[in-house]
Design a protein around this motif. Structure first.
Motif, mmCIF file in Angstrom:
data_model
loop_
_atom_site.group_PDB
_atom_site.id
_atom_site.type_symbol
_atom_site.label_atom_id
_atom_site.label_comp_id
_atom_site.label_asym_id
_atom_site.label_seq_id
_atom_site.Cartn_x
_atom_site.Cartn_y
_atom_site.Cartn_z
ATOM 1 N N ALA A 1 -2.966 19.305 -5.567
ATOM 2 C CA ALA A 1 -1.718 18.436 -5.660
ATOM 3 C C ALA A 1 -1.135 18.688 -7.134
ATOM 4 O O ALA A 1 0.169 18.416 -7.135
ATOM 5 C CB ALA A 1 -2.549 16.914 -5.954
ATOM 6 N N ALA A 2 -1.841 18.931 -7.957
ATOM 7 C CA ALA A 2 -1.175 19.378 -9.386
ATOM 8 C C ALA A 2 -0.412 20.651 -9.339
ATOM 9 O O ALA A 2 0.782 20.475 -9.826
ATOM 10 C CB ALA A 2 -2.242 19.275 -10.485
ATOM 11 N N VAL A 3 -0.826 21.381 -8.692
ATOM 12 C CA VAL A 3 -0.088 22.721 -8.509
ATOM 13 C C VAL A 3 1.349 22.393 -8.008
ATOM 14 O O VAL A 3 2.395 23.068 -8.350
ATOM 15 C CB VAL A 3 -0.997 23.993 -7.995
ATOM 16 N N PHE A 4 1.266 21.681 -6.706
ATOM 17 C CA PHE A 4 2.196 21.257 -6.076
ATOM 18 C C PHE A 4 3.382 20.775 -6.766
ATOM 19 O O PHE A 4 4.677 20.842 -6.819
ATOM 20 C CB PHE A 4 2.072 20.469 -4.658
ATOM 21 N N ASP A 5 2.883 19.797 -7.672
ATOM 22 C CA ASP A 5 3.743 19.116 -8.655
ATOM 23 C C ASP A 5 4.410 20.006 -9.571
ATOM 24 O O ASP A 5 5.552 20.016 -9.927
ATOM 25 C CB ASP A 5 3.030 17.969 -9.345
ATOM 26 N N GLU A 6 3.819 21.128 -9.971
ATOM 27 C CA GLU A 6 4.319 22.034 -10.842
ATOM 28 C C GLU A 6 5.329 23.021 -10.378
ATOM 29 O O GLU A 6 6.422 23.245 -10.686
ATOM 30 C CB GLU A 6 3.079 23.089 -11.525
ATOM 31 N N LEU A 7 4.874 23.388 -8.720
ATOM 32 C CA LEU A 7 5.894 24.106 -8.284
ATOM 33 C C LEU A 7 7.151 23.361 -8.056
ATOM 34 O O LEU A 7 8.210 23.633 -7.997
ATOM 35 C CB LEU A 7 5.102 24.708 -6.778
ATOM 36 N N ARG A 8 7.030 22.164 -7.670
ATOM 37 C CA ARG A 8 8.147 21.385 -7.432
ATOM 38 C C ARG A 8 9.073 21.166 -8.766
ATOM 39 O O ARG A 8 10.339 21.332 -8.402
ATOM 40 C CB ARG A 8 7.873 19.820 -6.906
ATOM 41 N N ALA A 9 8.425 21.178 -9.754
ATOM 42 C CA ALA A 9 9.167 20.915 -11.157
ATOM 43 C C ALA A 9 9.892 22.380 -11.286
ATOM 44 O O ALA A 9 11.165 22.302 -11.591
ATOM 45 C CB ALA A 9 8.296 20.698 -12.227
ATOM 46 N N GLU A 10 9.475 23.464 -10.976
ATOM 47 C CA GLU A 10 10.096 24.593 -11.075
ATOM 48 C C GLU A 10 11.093 24.863 -10.126
ATOM 49 O O GLU A 10 12.226 25.325 -10.587
ATOM 50 C CB GLU A 10 8.880 25.958 -10.668
#
Length: 180
Positions: free
Chosen positions: A134-143
């Motif tokens: 979930a945290a990585v998906f949030d980072e990828l979405r931010a990218e």
């Protein structure tokens, strides 16, 4: 470079590296390109997710495992329930469950409501993998927001919500892609 597909000229696609036409310039892209672009976007996110999860202590985790852990859920599930949720046979689900157990992401437990049934439950390692995902998906979405623009990404998400029926959020991608 060959720009033909089945005798039809193919529109150059944006590759995310500044090459190709601006997204606005691809007004009349052929219909077959939409599912390919959507799948490529999905695949890009999933591949980057798993590379990061491997760096964070989950090197053996594969996309099918993530779908299976979602199918297990917070309350646990039987192999039959997991198979139904994934759109695969009980035997196929059992193999995936066995792999999750071997990797330490799940364990079998007695069902408190029915002693004849075994529930598959996530271990702390499995829960950690889902939290990190979930945290990585949030980072990828931010990218993606930084690259495409936050407003454009929100517009894309809103458009997808408008065209994708709510019941389409399903876990049976592996079974659907496999044809079973």
């Amino acid at each position: 470079m060959d720009n033909m597909v089945d005798g039809t000229e193919k529109v150059n696609r944006v590759d995310g590296m500044g090459k190709g036409p601006a997204p606005e310039a691809v007004a009349d892209a052929p219909g077959y390109e939409l599912p390919l672009l959507l799948f490529a976007g999905f695949r890009t996110l999933i591949d980057r997710l798993h590379a990061e999860l491997a760096r964070q202590g989950h090197p053996g985790l594969r996309p099918a495992h993530g779908f299976a852990m979602q199918a297990v859920g917070v309350r646990g599930a039987t192999a039959s329930e997991i198979g139904r949720r994934l759109g695969v046979s009980k035997q196929a689900a059992g193999k995936t469950v066995d792999r999750l157990i071997a990797l330490g992401y799940a364990h079998r437990a007695d069902d408190p409501a029915d002693a004849r049934r075994k529930l598959i439950r996530l271990t702390p390692h499995g829960i950690d993998a889902l939290r990190r995902s979930a945290a990585v998906f949030d980072e990828l979405r931010a990218e993606w927001a930084a690259t495409a623009g936050a407003d454009r990404l929100r517009d894309l998400e809103a458009t997808l919500r408008a065209v994708v029926p709510p019941h389409s959020f399903r876990l049976d991608a592996a079974g659907w892609l496999g044809g079973s």
